[in-house]
Design an enzyme around this catalytic site. Structure first.
Site, PDB file in Angstrom:
ATOM      1  N   GLY A   1     186.564 -85.435 -15.456  1.00  0.00           N
ATOM      2  CA  GLY A   1     186.283 -85.859 -14.095  1.00  0.00           C
ATOM      3  C   GLY A   1     186.169 -84.663 -13.175  1.00  0.00           C
ATOM      4  O   GLY A   1     186.646 -83.570 -13.485  1.00  0.00           O
ATOM      5  N   CYS A   2     185.521 -84.856 -12.033  1.00  0.00           N
ATOM      6  CA  CYS A   2     185.297 -83.730 -11.124  1.00  0.00           C
ATOM      7  C   CYS A   2     186.613 -83.218 -10.535  1.00  0.00           C
ATOM      8  O   CYS A   2     186.861 -82.012 -10.513  1.00  0.00           O
ATOM      9  CB  CYS A   2     184.297 -84.111 -10.034  1.00  0.00           C
ATOM     10  SG  CYS A   2     184.685 -85.647  -9.173  1.00  0.00           S
ATOM     11  N   TYR A   3     187.459 -84.131 -10.045  1.00  0.00           N
ATOM     12  CA  TYR A   3     188.753 -83.681  -9.511  1.00  0.00           C
ATOM     13  C   TYR A   3     189.615 -83.036 -10.605  1.00  0.00           C
ATOM     14  O   TYR A   3     190.184 -81.959 -10.378  1.00  0.00           O
ATOM     15  CB  TYR A   3     189.507 -84.847  -8.887  1.00  0.00           C
ATOM     16  CG  TYR A   3     188.976 -85.342  -7.564  1.00  0.00           C
ATOM     17  CD1 TYR A   3     188.935 -84.512  -6.446  1.00  0.00           C
ATOM     18  CD2 TYR A   3     188.575 -86.665  -7.400  1.00  0.00           C
ATOM     19  CE1 TYR A   3     188.489 -84.992  -5.216  1.00  0.00           C
ATOM     20  CE2 TYR A   3     188.125 -87.144  -6.188  1.00  0.00           C
ATOM     21  CZ  TYR A   3     188.086 -86.309  -5.082  1.00  0.00           C
ATOM     22  OH  TYR A   3     187.658 -86.781  -3.881  1.00  0.00           O
TER      23      TYR A   3
ATOM     24  N   ALA B   1     188.587 -79.461 -11.060  1.00  0.00           N
ATOM     25  CA  ALA B   1     189.025 -78.555  -9.997  1.00  0.00           C
ATOM     26  C   ALA B   1     190.525 -78.300 -10.065  1.00  0.00           C
ATOM     27  O   ALA B   1     190.989 -77.161  -9.913  1.00  0.00           O
ATOM     28  CB  ALA B   1     188.654 -79.144  -8.629  1.00  0.00           C
TER      29      ALA B   1
END
Lengths: 342, 342, 342, 342
Positions: free
Chosen positions: C145-147, C150
């Protein structure tokens, strides 16, 4: 005793702005608020910025709900206002924020809107010659379109004084709220931010005949209008860049004087001092319109740029300004002169 | 008879917002407006949204210009307020929008600001326990910082009721107006639009000790504060996400009840209904603060999110709210409850 | 000979970004592009920025269309990947940009996604210890996932080295493309521009267990995660502010050295020089992740901030980086190191 | 063997974009990077998105530093290019991104720029009739202005084919990077976001004579140009809305055919299918220009709208496209056809 107003279409942007301004109006009281698909919901869910109205429940948009008010604002999709207005009674002041009663020419209506023409009501742009008088005695007001407001304020002094030829070229940038809350892919934040795009190019936008109607009435000859709207990455505001060929003998000085004279005494329209140009940020949330004018001698054109907030002066503020006249109140009552900047 | 107010630092964002709100305040009259580098210019050049004040000329920021008013707002760089205030006389209500008189701890002041501590004035956040009473009798008001306003409103009920441990973790996003009008490369539109970035990471931001001071006073023990501010691509607004470990026995229900009780009767701070979360757009231009609270049981933390407008409730609106108390006016006088959305 | 790739879900943001990057990849050839509701339309209508693919017609997302490629990218709503992958054959490299195969814990999957757990595939974040090796030999990749991308990049060095306690507090701001192209009112440009808002507060966001899984594996003890995502007024980018209590003896220097060592040799993750902080604008369109670390001694916390592009390193770039490994290509092949700024 | 290029003015937006594109150019190698006030700083501080160049130190902009390269890009304030170019030697390919060598008419130069005319170099807009041939043999290139690029691409087919009268009316919206990195109050993010504003109204913008020069050359008679630039709240992109009266006999079909024919084979300029209009987001970071054309029969005008990225096709991409020609490389080498959306 307060004047009671109902707002039909209170879940949209126009209706929300009417409510925001009514909350700040010293003579008005907010009665029914209605919606179609959103009936039954609380305003707090749909218009969270209207904190004092958060617990108000939206009723259905029906004559039963709207009856019994002194003023009814209609912020409905076009084609729906006539049926509602008819049943409200002649003594109720009906202020239509939609397009239904703006055009005088039934053919133009049908060409651009595709439905039968509902009629024509007094046009709620008090700054146009003669408009203020008509508004003082009416119970029916057709609120102008947002682009026609910006453009007509920019060009009416030029056409009324015969400064320019009857061919206007207009390119206007609008914030996205002008497109309403409809769920269309090109209105998503991801698409809009960082992007400028045109639409309705080549004469197809529905505000084109309304602009032509306003300018032609002043020019006493048909004015052709080339109008290109563009969508700008901002929620609110219209910047209209308008130009036309100047007639012989018109100088920068006479143009400026003409504008200064035409706008003298107008509470909401300001010609900026020379050298300053309008920015939409200066009129966000305000009923003011800022104008500047320049003569391009090399190109032989007069350029007028106007900035308004499409939801305030361009819709709800204009509506309340006209309402004030129809109610016999001072025209400025309850309307903001200051924008929200930065 | 109107109360006359002067605004020093009227060319900046804080000063401009004080003027915007004073224009809508029914008891106030705007007297002198002053600036430093911009003295001699018209307000219309620097604050074009303040249309009714466009022709006002900025005077120099000097005691001569500011004397003779009932209220003087100072929106000056830090370190300059004390000298001005001293000469204004004790009977003048001085409202300092800067940082000079916010901190009680002289060491913390010197550590974070690098100049001698000027003193401490009553703190202009009426919602904090005891603050309202102190403000009613003062002629000197220290307006809180914008972040401390957002964070203290979010966390004061939790610390006052002992819901959480004395270690708060705060990440807040602010619109760019919080950084003022200073000409710094990272504040250019080209840099800011489309970008989020942190600054003052690791405890270095000057609002950190102010937040700690406010929370520690309620907790009756020192509260450590981890505070990370971030710059968001919007002109206005603060969204503060605040959390701390919950103490044993605290449930989602007791947390919610504690907040509801602590905020009952507060005119400007609203706990949203369950399931709705604050967005800064709902409070743009408004003195309202919107809050929501959640208990993360898996993580054992209470999360409180608050949204304010950094220039309104976070600066100028908070200043006027405190001024109203000091002048004996109803606290809400002249302050907007509605935001400008969309 | 070029490797042929198909992209399922090519009308959405993730699929569009996969295509953008494949167009710049020297070893890849774009085969079928498919969609669900948009099948039959040309890509030029839906992804006008992919100029070289404007005339490509979207096929239906079916095994027939996707078969016969060396690599198939799935950018589908969650729950749909397993059925497609099963029928594609074991020799096809399937890269799932969705969530279906990310979680190892079936209970966590069912709690957060509400559907039966489909299984677990090698996790496409090469920077995590051990991940690179697993990716080199797989034909199935679960793109993170993107979060979680990060956050895991920000915190993995700290947890791998035991610098911090197993309670992480994360607040992240994402651009709106992270929410996809779905037509929801709160994603309209008018709502998004000028506004920050949180969502999924209190532990409800589906990326929470994925973050916890990644950090816990490194800590060799369960890490609790308090994760608050916020929506920022920008199309792309994630700024993740992550913190946890430091363990005794950790200094700013040891923290910095730990990070420098853990990231040495990583092609896409950069620890910025001291004093500079990441801005999302610097990584827009890039596969780079920028990190900075600070020790807040007063609060006793380590703060790590990371910036990525949610669609590039956070989705499609990460997918291609993992694909490169699985295809035996140099990991950086075809991936942009530079962002598009300003 | 790679061609070595130096970039003077590497800390600004134009210079940064030249570097971004050179990093992706397979035949080029980046040599010296220079600056004026920022000499001595690392590029990572000033252009953090150019990750691979982060440690490069900016040298002073001097002939010593720039000598010894095959190509020198000049991205300097106007008036400074001639002196540098003179000393570089005739065999070095000098590509001037500034204005100094664009105008053929010395009087127009002096009227608009206020300094002595430096001369005229081959004009780097290969799409204009004859331009490609001139560029193939030159060692000096004058890169067009960003607005003239957008406008000339939009109108050259109409003027070359005699479709329209020699009076063009142009309103263009530009992202803020067009104004450079200069620290001016109106370019602050707080001022720019949410605002549209015009500048240089009435014929004063320096790109006006350049547009007139390009169109007049095609029309074989002087074309008057009414040009109004506006500043839009986005970092990049130009949307140019151009119109002129159509000549008798021109129909929508003939106009469209004329454009299709004029643009056939152009690698970077695309006429969109009917019914679709260009958005700047589709060309962000790309060297493509998107066009659409409409005939407004009621107004008697041809409307052409073009979208480019002001920094790519409008500056650095155009520069490299012209450079490719001068170096004998395929014109498209190293240039992006895809935009970065959303």
């Amino acid at each position: 005793m307060a004047v009671r107003a109902a707002v039909a279409g209170a879940s949209g942007y126009a209706g929300g702005e009417v409510l925001r301004l009514l909350l700040g109006h010293p003579e008005m009281e907010i009665g029914a608020v209605t919606a179609h698909a959103n009936a039954g919901h609380r305003l707090g869910e749909l218009q969270p910025h209207l904190v004092p109205l958060a617990d108000r429940v939206l009723g259905p948009t029906s004559v039963e709900t709207l009856a019994g008010h002194d003023v009814v604002f209609l912020a409905l999709p076009h084609g729906q206002s006539a049926a509602v207005a008819e049943q409200l009674g002649d003594e109720v002041l009906v202020v239509d924020c939609g397009a239904d009663f703006r055009l005088r020419d039934a053919d133009a209506w049908e060409q651009f809107y595709g439905t039968p023409h509902a009629g024509t009501w007094p046009y709620g742009l008090p700054e146009l010659p003669g408009a203020r008088e008509a508004l003082r005695t009416t119970r029916r007001i057709a609120v102008p379109g947002c682009y026609p407001t910006a453009v007509s304020l920019a060009l009416f002094p030029a056409y009324a004084a015969g400064l320019v030829e009857p061919e206007a070229v207009i390119v206007a940038a609008s914030g996205t709220s002008g497109a309403g809350k409809s769920l269309k892919p090109h209105l998503l934040g991801s698409e809009v931010m960082g992007s400028m795009s045109p639409y309705g190019v080549g004469g197809g936008h529905r505000h084109t005949p309304e602009i032509a109607q306003n300018l032609s009435a002043l020019a006493d000859e048909p004015v052709t209008v080339s109008f290109t709207p563009t969508l700008a990455p901002m929620p609110r505001g219209i910047l209209a860049t308008c130009s036309a060929r100047v007639r012989p003998g018109v100088t920068a000085e006479t143009a400026r004087e003409t504008y200064a004279k035409a706008l003298a005494g107008e509470p909401f329209v300001r010609l900026l001092p020379e050298g300053r140009w309008p920015a939409t940020a200066a009129v966000v949330g305000s009923n003011a319109a800022l104008l500047q004018v320049a003569l391009d001698e090399a190109a032989g054109r007069l350029i007028v740029v106007s900035a308004i907030d499409n939801l305030t002066k361009g819709t709800a503020g204009g509506a309340i300004q006209a309402m004030n006249l129809a109610l016999g109140l001072p025209e400025e009552t309850g309307l903001p002169f200051t924008g929200l900047a930065p």
